[in-house]
Write a protein that holds these residues in place. Structure first.
Motif, PDB file in Angstrom:
ATOM      1  N   TYR A 149      -6.377   1.702  -7.565  1.00  0.00           N
ATOM      2  CA  TYR A 149      -6.194   3.031  -7.007  1.00  0.00           C
ATOM      3  C   TYR A 149      -7.496   3.454  -6.342  1.00  0.00           C
ATOM      4  N   LEU A 150      -7.416   3.742  -5.053  1.00  0.00           N
ATOM      5  CA  LEU A 150      -8.595   4.154  -4.287  1.00  0.00           C
ATOM      6  C   LEU A 150      -8.530   5.648  -4.022  1.00  0.00           C
ATOM      7  N   PHE A 202      -2.044  11.608  -8.012  1.00  0.00           N
ATOM      8  CA  PHE A 202      -2.298  12.515  -6.897  1.00  0.00           C
ATOM      9  C   PHE A 202      -3.710  12.314  -6.351  1.00  0.00           C
ATOM     10  N   GLY A 203      -3.827  12.142  -5.034  1.00  0.00           N
ATOM     11  CA  GLY A 203      -5.123  12.003  -4.384  1.00  0.00           C
ATOM     12  C   GLY A 203      -5.627  10.571  -4.315  1.00  0.00           C
ATOM     13  N   TYR A 215      -6.410  19.478  -2.600  1.00  0.00           N
ATOM     14  CA  TYR A 215      -5.465  20.576  -2.806  1.00  0.00           C
ATOM     15  C   TYR A 215      -6.198  21.784  -3.342  1.00  0.00           C
ATOM     16  N   THR A 216      -6.029  22.895  -2.693  1.00  0.00           N
ATOM     17  CA  THR A 216      -6.604  24.136  -3.190  1.00  0.00           C
ATOM     18  C   THR A 216      -5.473  25.127  -3.416  1.00  0.00           C
ATOM     19  N   PRO A 217      -5.313  25.583  -4.642  1.00  0.00           N
ATOM     20  CA  PRO A 217      -4.208  26.509  -4.913  1.00  0.00           C
ATOM     21  C   PRO A 217      -4.420  27.835  -4.200  1.00  0.00           C
ATOM     22  N   VAL A 223       0.871  -1.170   0.000  1.00  0.00           N
ATOM     23  CA  VAL A 223       0.000   0.000   0.000  1.00  0.00           C
ATOM     24  C   VAL A 223       0.913   1.226   0.000  1.00  0.00           C
ATOM     25  N   SER A 224       0.633   2.177  -0.893  1.00  0.00           N
ATOM     26  CA  SER A 224       1.447   3.386  -0.940  1.00  0.00           C
ATOM     27  C   SER A 224       0.612   4.555  -1.448  1.00  0.00           C
TER      28      SER A 224
END
Length: 109
Positions: free
Chosen positions: A67-68, A31-32, A103-105, A25-26
């Motif tokens: 991918y979860l 991303f996300g 993620y919010t820029p 698991v990694s």
């Protein structure tokens, strides 16, 4: 001899709670998402067949890696022994939280 790591991954998918076991698991390359590899299913006894584990096994048959989405993962535990993979009903309210961005820029100046 190195200890064999087994992870129990519990996540929500389409109103059901999945409990699966994996060797790797990694955070993965997407991303996300949490990357889960080498899924492990019980091969202990061919005489006794658990229908819930067979359902999970059939759903993930042929899957090398999954991918979860990070927000669907409830918990990840490193365990000593493998348990039984299963799918159960989600025992929560009928209100689904609105997905929040990971993620919010920030403001660009």
């Amino acid at each position: 001899m190195a200890a064999s790591h087994i992870f129990k991954v519990v996540f929500v998918n389409q109103g059901k709670v999945y409990e699966i076991y994996a060797r790797k698991v990694s955070h993965g390359s997407l991303f996300g998402f949490v990357e889960v590899e080498e899924l492990v299913f019980g091969e202990r006894s061919a005489v006794v067949v658990d229908p819930t584990e067979e359902k999970v096994k059939a759903e993930f048959e042929g899957v090398k890696r999954t991918y979860l989405p990070m927000h669907s993962v409830l918990r990840i535990d490193e365990v000593r022994q493998q348990g039984v993979s299963k799918i159960s009903n989600f025992e929560g309210s009928n209100v689904t939280p609105f997905p929040m961005p990971v993620y919010t820029p920030g403001d660009k100046k």
